[in-house]
Write an enzyme that holds these catalytic residues in place. Sequence first.
Site, PDB file in Angstrom:
ATOM      1  N   MET A  39     -36.184  36.772  85.183  1.00 40.74           N
ATOM      2  CA  MET A  39     -37.094  35.757  85.729  1.00 40.74           C
ATOM      3  C   MET A  39     -38.475  35.914  85.096  1.00 40.74           C
ATOM      4  O   MET A  39     -39.012  37.028  85.056  1.00 40.74           O
ATOM      5  CB  MET A  39     -37.150  36.003  87.251  1.00 40.74           C
ATOM      6  CG  MET A  39     -38.185  35.201  87.971  1.00 40.74           C
ATOM      7  SD  MET A  39     -37.772  33.456  87.858  1.00 40.74           S
ATOM      8  CE  MET A  39     -39.263  32.756  88.504  1.00 40.74           C
ATOM      9  N   HIS A  40     -39.033  34.835  84.591  1.00 42.04           N
ATOM     10  CA  HIS A  40     -40.427  34.839  84.136  1.00 42.04           C
ATOM     11  C   HIS A  40     -41.222  34.013  85.138  1.00 42.04           C
ATOM     12  O   HIS A  40     -40.840  32.874  85.425  1.00 42.04           O
ATOM     13  CB  HIS A  40     -40.552  34.197  82.747  1.00 42.04           C
ATOM     14  CG  HIS A  40     -39.852  34.940  81.661  1.00 42.04           C
ATOM     15  ND1 HIS A  40     -40.357  35.064  80.391  1.00 42.04           N
ATOM     16  CD2 HIS A  40     -38.680  35.616  81.643  1.00 42.04           C
ATOM     17  CE1 HIS A  40     -39.536  35.770  79.652  1.00 42.04           C
ATOM     18  NE2 HIS A  40     -38.492  36.111  80.390  1.00 42.04           N
ATOM     19  N   PRO A  41     -42.319  34.533  85.682  1.00 39.95           N
ATOM     20  CA  PRO A  41     -43.069  33.742  86.672  1.00 39.95           C
ATOM     21  C   PRO A  41     -43.567  32.430  86.049  1.00 39.95           C
ATOM     22  O   PRO A  41     -43.940  32.410  84.876  1.00 39.95           O
ATOM     23  CB  PRO A  41     -44.255  34.633  87.035  1.00 39.95           C
ATOM     24  CG  PRO A  41     -43.980  35.946  86.436  1.00 39.95           C
ATOM     25  CD  PRO A  41     -42.951  35.805  85.391  1.00 39.95           C
ATOM     26  N   THR A  51     -46.087  32.644  80.578  1.00 41.26           N
ATOM     27  CA  THR A  51     -44.747  33.110  80.977  1.00 41.26           C
ATOM     28  C   THR A  51     -44.319  34.302  80.123  1.00 41.26           C
ATOM     29  O   THR A  51     -43.211  34.816  80.279  1.00 41.26           O
ATOM     30  CB  THR A  51     -43.698  31.981  80.810  1.00 41.26           C
ATOM     31  OG1 THR A  51     -43.743  31.522  79.457  1.00 41.26           O
ATOM     32  CG2 THR A  51     -43.934  30.837  81.773  1.00 41.26           C
TER      33      THR A  51
END
Length: 234
Positions: free
Chosen positions: A95-97, A103
């Site tokens: 997961m990348h915020p 990102t």
Amino acid sequence: MPASSPQILFLPERIAWQVRRLKLMQEVPGFWAHWDTYVSADCVFAGNNHLFMKTWLYRVTMGSYSYIAGARAGFTTIGSFCSIGPEALIGGLGMHPTNFLTTHPAFFSTKKQAGVSFVRSNAVKELSQTHIGHDVWIGARALILDGVKIGNGAIIAANAVVTKHVPAYAVMAGIPARQIKSRFKKGVADCLEQWQWWNYPERVLKELAPEFTKKTDWTVADIKRLISKASEIE
Ligand SMILES: CC(C)(COP(=O)(O)OP(=O)(O)OC[C@H]1O[C@@H](n2cnc3c(N)ncnc32)[C@H](O)[C@@H]1OP(=O)(O)O)[C@@H](O)C(=O)NCCC(=O)NCCS
């Protein structure tokens, strides 16, 4: 680590997997894996699992009688009696915020994905556990995002992208995946979930097998009859 996407495996790890593969095939009853697969050392198999060509598993636990026809899974628990189709991608993506200024993981992760990190500690949880219930059928090229829970008996259509939890016995299709139908009426699905036939020993299931395919319009009364038949056999 992007466990479900292609990555380089160096020769020592490839050799270590071949040694583990032969050991698993000797020690876990009914376990078989094609030589052209990869399974990390921390995966656990309950038995009677087949891993076909191009299957790639990283931190996966698999229940009895589940098989994978050339898919990738990471950070995932898979129940019993699951059928997983070719080229499915299950969890372990990372997961990348989406609401930081960038990102790029150099700013939130110490893992040096691009060879460098600008921070001393991790700012977010990059990988969440994905859960696949029992008796789940995942179609070819389906994509199951990290952290999703798929209920018992669900069907994921070919090419679906599953972004949210899936109820038991739902049939999901499309991008993003939507419920197109339920396999059974609510009462029947509830009854099956309570019964948990997948926990019976093989001896009982072999005797029940002809009953499982006898009809298609299941009622609660049918399931109750099967439950009492199962306890008679036991
Ligand atoms: C999901 C699936 C099981 C549907 O089976 P079904 O219950 O018989 O459903 P139907 O074929 O009656 O289709 C119901 C609707 O969903 C649609 N649909 C079916 N599969 C779909 C898919 N993969 N993506 C999007 N929509 C799909 C149908 O077009 C139909 O739409 P309509 O109601 O507008 O006509 C099947 O289409 C599928 O994807 N199977 C996976 C095959 C596979 O990957 N096998 C690998 C071996 S492990």
